[in-house]
Design an enzyme around this catalytic site. Structure first.
Site, PDB file in Angstrom:
ATOM      1  N   VAL A 161       0.794  -1.097   0.044  1.00  0.00           N
ATOM      2  CA  VAL A 161       0.118   0.021  -0.197  1.00  0.00           C
ATOM      3  C   VAL A 161       0.748   1.359  -0.142  1.00  0.00           C
ATOM      4  O   VAL A 161       0.612   2.344  -0.709  1.00  0.00           O
ATOM      5  CB  VAL A 161      -0.898   0.057   1.323  1.00  0.00           C
ATOM      6  CG1 VAL A 161      -1.553   1.264   1.421  1.00  0.00           C
ATOM      7  CG2 VAL A 161      -2.103  -1.233   0.959  1.00  0.00           C
ATOM      8  N   GLU A 162       1.947   1.162   0.916  1.00  0.00           N
ATOM      9  CA  GLU A 162       2.624   2.408   1.006  1.00  0.00           C
ATOM     10  C   GLU A 162       3.440   2.732  -0.549  1.00  0.00           C
ATOM     11  O   GLU A 162       3.766   3.922  -0.759  1.00  0.00           O
ATOM     12  CB  GLU A 162       3.769   2.235   1.876  1.00  0.00           C
ATOM     13  CG  GLU A 162       3.022   2.108   3.462  1.00  0.00           C
ATOM     14  CD  GLU A 162       2.316   3.608   3.789  1.00  0.00           C
ATOM     15  OE1 GLU A 162       2.839   4.527   3.245  1.00  0.00           O
ATOM     16  OE2 GLU A 162       1.353   3.558   4.689  1.00  0.00           O
ATOM     17  N   THR A 163       4.414   1.730  -0.989  1.00  0.00           N
ATOM     18  CA  THR A 163       5.041   2.367  -1.909  1.00  0.00           C
ATOM     19  C   THR A 163       5.422   1.118  -3.159  1.00  0.00           C
ATOM     20  O   THR A 163       6.067   1.112  -3.889  1.00  0.00           O
ATOM     21  CB  THR A 163       6.692   2.428  -1.325  1.00  0.00           C
ATOM     22  OG1 THR A 163       7.069   1.077  -0.974  1.00  0.00           O
ATOM     23  CG2 THR A 163       6.850   3.605  -0.362  1.00  0.00           C
ATOM     24  N   TYR A 360      -7.958   2.079   5.405  1.00  0.00           N
ATOM     25  CA  TYR A 360      -6.393   1.863   5.186  1.00  0.00           C
ATOM     26  C   TYR A 360      -6.064   0.413   5.680  1.00  0.00           C
ATOM     27  O   TYR A 360      -5.308  -0.155   5.092  1.00  0.00           O
ATOM     28  CB  TYR A 360      -5.395   2.861   5.741  1.00  0.00           C
ATOM     29  CG  TYR A 360      -3.886   2.597   5.902  1.00  0.00           C
ATOM     30  CD1 TYR A 360      -3.274   2.972   4.731  1.00  0.00           C
ATOM     31  CD2 TYR A 360      -3.322   2.064   6.865  1.00  0.00           C
ATOM     32  CE1 TYR A 360      -1.623   2.583   4.759  1.00  0.00           C
ATOM     33  CE2 TYR A 360      -2.116   1.693   6.588  1.00  0.00           C
ATOM     34  CZ  TYR A 360      -1.205   2.050   5.695  1.00  0.00           C
ATOM     35  OH  TYR A 360       0.148   1.599   5.863  1.00  0.00           O
TER      36      TYR A 360
END
Length: 381
Positions: A161-163, A360
């Site tokens: 999800v982040e990168t 999230y």
């Protein structure tokens, strides 16, 4: 290769002379990472004592007001024990970013949709990249679970999800982003968070000193988050680990450190080994609105026991009935359609410490599950 920087321990408060020497040493060490022109302005002269050098006003403060920089530098000196003259010079070399100021603002009001949000992260690009990543670095996921109790799919979900597993770590100079948000936080924002970003800027300089990084070259997100797990500088100092014992913590280039650091963070925030993160939930169509309001009142904070939820008319799956801890009834709006619901455990709440959003947390869980399944299937084929 740049030499490793020594960052001294905090000096004894009764020995101000020793403090001055340590500050001067830290300044010499960190300034060694700067370009030669900046270094010439930063190094203390032989004729000027360190304190006089630190208290002198900066000759050029670039995009920032002198009073704002000096006040921020003083707070950084107090928290991070770095010399004021050096900090002032570094901030003066940062550049204001209108893009950062715009991106930090909340988006226009609109109807939230879990289904749309989910589709942005459970896509073929992330699933394929995640499957490859878990196959290549599976040993580090297993070691992280052994040490911290966090399952591989949760760590994989966060990194995805982040990168997208390091494919998109941000291209803003961190010193620009943090300086912009610390010194010229947009006035139209709902609340002023400049003090928080000032703390992050000081911790960023401290991390650069510890790990021999040039603070003018590190890049990250528009909010100053760094590396594959998008840690803020404060989190790097507190929770990041040299998981493969490579001689330093590297969240940008070292997947093992990124994996171990995410697990370390979640464990520090209270992850319970062996506990699920959530249970499916289907609300009965005749549930009174007053009961629903009571259930949704605590939001993502686990509040109710399984027995309490059953007494209020919720049909719980057997595994949810057997759960001994507290649960949260989490609503996931779908714009004009009926919302989805899940029961969040303490571990669901822990994931929201990474990003305070039920959307999230559930995206992390579901992406991680799909990625782990794809990796296992690929390994068997």
């Amino acid at each position: 290769m740049m030499p490793k920087i020594f960052v001294p321990a905090a000096p004894h408060p009764r020995n101000p002379g020793r403090r001055l020497c340590l500050q001067a040493g830290a300044g010499l060490a960190l300034s060694a990472l700067l370009p030669e022109a900046a270094r010439a302005q930063t190094l203390p002269s032989a004729s000027a004592p360190p304190l006089a050098q630190a208290s002198a006003p900066a000759a050029a403060l670039g995009d920032w007001s002198a009073s704002g920089v000096q006040a921020l530098a003083a707070r950084i000196v107090e928290r991070n024990d770095l010399p004021e003259a050096l900090i002032t010079r570094l901030i003066a070399k940062a550049q204001y970013s209108a893009t950062v100021a715009r991106l930090i603002l909340p988006g226009p009001p609109g109807k939230k949709s879990w289904k749309i949000y989910r589709s942005r992260f459970l896509d073929s690009l992330r699933i394929g990249a995640g499957s490859d990543f878990m196959q290549e670095f599976g040993v580090w996921f297993q070691r992280a679970q052994e040490r911290y109790g966090v399952p591989p799919h949760i760590v994989a979900g966060i990194l995805g999800v982040e990168t997208i597993y390091g494919r998109n770590m941000g291209n803003f100079r961190v010193v620009d982003a943090l300086s912009t948000l610390a010194l010229r936080y947009p006035a139209q924002a709902p609340r002023d968070r400049s003090a928080y970003f000032g703390v992050q800027l000081g911790d960023f300089f401290q991390w650069c000193a510890q790990d021999a990084r040039d603070p003018l070259k590190v890049r990250g997100s528009y909010a100053g988050a760094i590396g594959m797990p998008q840690f803020m500088p404060e989190s790097i100092l507190r929770y990041a680990v040299d998981f493969d014992q490579g001689g330093g913590i590297d969240l940008i280039n070292d997947p093992a450190d990124a994996i171990g650091s995410v697990a370390s963070y979640l464990a520090a925030k209270g992850w319970v080994r062996g506990q699920p993160a959530h249970f499916p939930l289907q609300l009965p169509p005749d549930l009174p609105q007053a009961t629903l309001d009571t259930l949704l009142g605590p939001d993502i904070t686990p509040t109710f026991t399984a027995d309490q939820l059953a007494a209020m008319g919720l049909p719980l799956l057997p595994q949810a009935r057997a759960y001994a801890g507290k649960l949260a009834v989490v609503q996931l709006p779908n714009a004009g359609s009926d919302p989805d619901y899940v029961l969040g455990t303490d571990n669901f709440y822990v994931i929201t410490r990474y990003n305070q959003s039920a959307f999230y947390a559930l995206a992390v869980i579901e992406l991680g599950e799909v990625v782990a399944a794809a990796a296992a299937a690929a390994a068997q084929s």
